[in-house]
Write a protein that holds these residues in place. Structure first.
Motif, PDB file in Angstrom:
ATOM      1  N   GLU A  59     -25.137  23.074  40.365  1.00  0.00           N
ATOM      2  CA  GLU A  59     -24.207  24.201  40.392  1.00  0.00           C
ATOM      3  C   GLU A  59     -23.841  24.581  41.832  1.00  0.00           C
ATOM      4  OE1 GLU A  59     -21.669  27.113  39.200  1.00  0.00           O
ATOM      5  OE2 GLU A  59     -22.601  25.617  37.905  1.00  0.00           O
ATOM      6  N   ALA A  60     -24.841  24.635  42.717  1.00  0.00           N
ATOM      7  CA  ALA A  60     -24.594  25.071  44.094  1.00  0.00           C
ATOM      8  C   ALA A  60     -23.888  24.007  44.924  1.00  0.00           C
ATOM      9  CB  ALA A  60     -25.909  25.458  44.765  1.00  0.00           C
ATOM     10  N   LEU A  61     -24.411  22.781  44.925  1.00  0.00           N
ATOM     11  CA  LEU A  61     -23.917  21.758  45.861  1.00  0.00           C
ATOM     12  C   LEU A  61     -22.722  20.977  45.345  1.00  0.00           C
ATOM     13  CD1 LEU A  61     -27.366  20.402  47.135  1.00  0.00           C
ATOM     14  CD2 LEU A  61     -25.936  22.214  48.114  1.00  0.00           C
ATOM     15  N   VAL A  62     -22.641  20.763  44.032  1.00  0.00           N
ATOM     16  CA  VAL A  62     -21.530  19.985  43.475  1.00  0.00           C
ATOM     17  C   VAL A  62     -20.386  20.902  43.054  1.00  0.00           C
ATOM     18  CG1 VAL A  62     -20.840  18.386  41.639  1.00  0.00           C
ATOM     19  CG2 VAL A  62     -23.077  18.130  42.730  1.00  0.00           C
ATOM     20  N   VAL A  63     -20.690  21.918  42.253  1.00  0.00           N
ATOM     21  CA  VAL A  63     -19.635  22.756  41.689  1.00  0.00           C
ATOM     22  C   VAL A  63     -19.109  23.779  42.697  1.00  0.00           C
ATOM     23  CG1 VAL A  63     -19.085  24.422  39.862  1.00  0.00           C
ATOM     24  CG2 VAL A  63     -20.521  22.437  39.349  1.00  0.00           C
ATOM     25  N   GLN A  64     -19.976  24.565  43.285  1.00  0.00           N
ATOM     26  CA  GLN A  64     -19.524  25.648  44.161  1.00  0.00           C
ATOM     27  C   GLN A  64     -19.149  25.164  45.559  1.00  0.00           C
ATOM     28  OE1 GLN A  64     -22.633  28.590  44.055  1.00  0.00           O
ATOM     29  NE2 GLN A  64     -22.243  29.120  41.919  1.00  0.00           N
ATOM     30  N   GLN A  65     -20.071  24.502  46.246  1.00  0.00           N
ATOM     31  CA  GLN A  65     -19.837  24.115  47.640  1.00  0.00           C
ATOM     32  C   GLN A  65     -19.061  22.809  47.774  1.00  0.00           C
ATOM     33  OE1 GLN A  65     -23.475  24.368  49.995  1.00  0.00           O
ATOM     34  NE2 GLN A  65     -24.249  25.975  48.627  1.00  0.00           N
ATOM     35  N   LYS A  66     -19.064  21.992  46.734  1.00  0.00           N
ATOM     36  CA  LYS A  66     -18.337  20.710  46.711  1.00  0.00           C
ATOM     37  C   LYS A  66     -18.726  19.773  47.857  1.00  0.00           C
ATOM     38  CE  LYS A  66     -14.375  22.650  44.259  1.00  0.00           C
ATOM     39  NZ  LYS A  66     -15.157  22.963  43.124  1.00  0.00           N
TER      40      LYS A  66
END
Length: 179
Positions: A59-66
């Protein structure tokens, strides 16, 4: 035999280079052996952090921060000592040092606060479901035979799975903070 986990005085880092489109970060930690409550707690923490698309790191590294395209966290259990692993495949063009910094920040956030009650319940139910699906079979790596044999071999108790299920049932969110 007694567990002889190495004591690390400092972190080490190796860089391997190859012609690949995306860089990957691997993190490893030595953890307690498979028959300890701590190993179960670390396994639950690994599931919260990096098991599937609803995990904390995804959720943090792939979805939000990309900054990543794939993340995972797992525990490779052994009798005397186990190994906790986090793997992050960075998005094309993302600087490895920046990716490592953001990964470290997310892990630190988890260690500070632990999982939410919803995250813990999700991974707990996933583990219960996998256990039940596994013991519906007699053979295989997760069937009745393997569960009883592993308990007997590693814990001197064929019914050790009951202890592990009890530990998992009694685990609260505060138990995972700091693991």
């Amino acid at each position: 035999r007694e567990a002889a986990a190495p004591i690390r005085a400092a972190n080490t880092r190796d860089v391997l280079r190859d012609r690949v489109p995306q860089a990957r970060i691997y993190r490893y930690w030595t953890t307690p052996g498979r028959t300890t409550r701590e190993s179960l707690l670390i396994g639950l923490a690994a599931d919260v952090l990096g098991s599937g698309k609803s995990s904390r790191l995804y959720e943090a590294l792939v979805v939000q921060q990309k900054i990543a395209t794939e993340v995972s966290a797992s525990v490779e259990e052994h009798q005397l000592a186990s190994q906790f692993q986090v793997t992050v495949t960075l998005a094309n063009g993302v600087d490895v040092a920046e990716g490592a910094r953001r990964l470290d920040a997310e892990i630190a956030r988890f260690l500070q606060s632990g999982p939410s009650p919803e995250e813990l319940e999700r991974v707990r139910m996933g583990r219960y479901a996998a256990f039940v699906r596994g013991i519906e079979r007699v053979g295989g790596f997760t069937g009745k035979t393997a569960v009883l044999a592993e308990g007997w071999l590693y814990a001197d108790d064929p019914a050790f799975y009951r202890t592990q299920l009890k530990w998992m049932r009694e685990t609260g969110t505060a138990d995972l903070a700091g693991h």
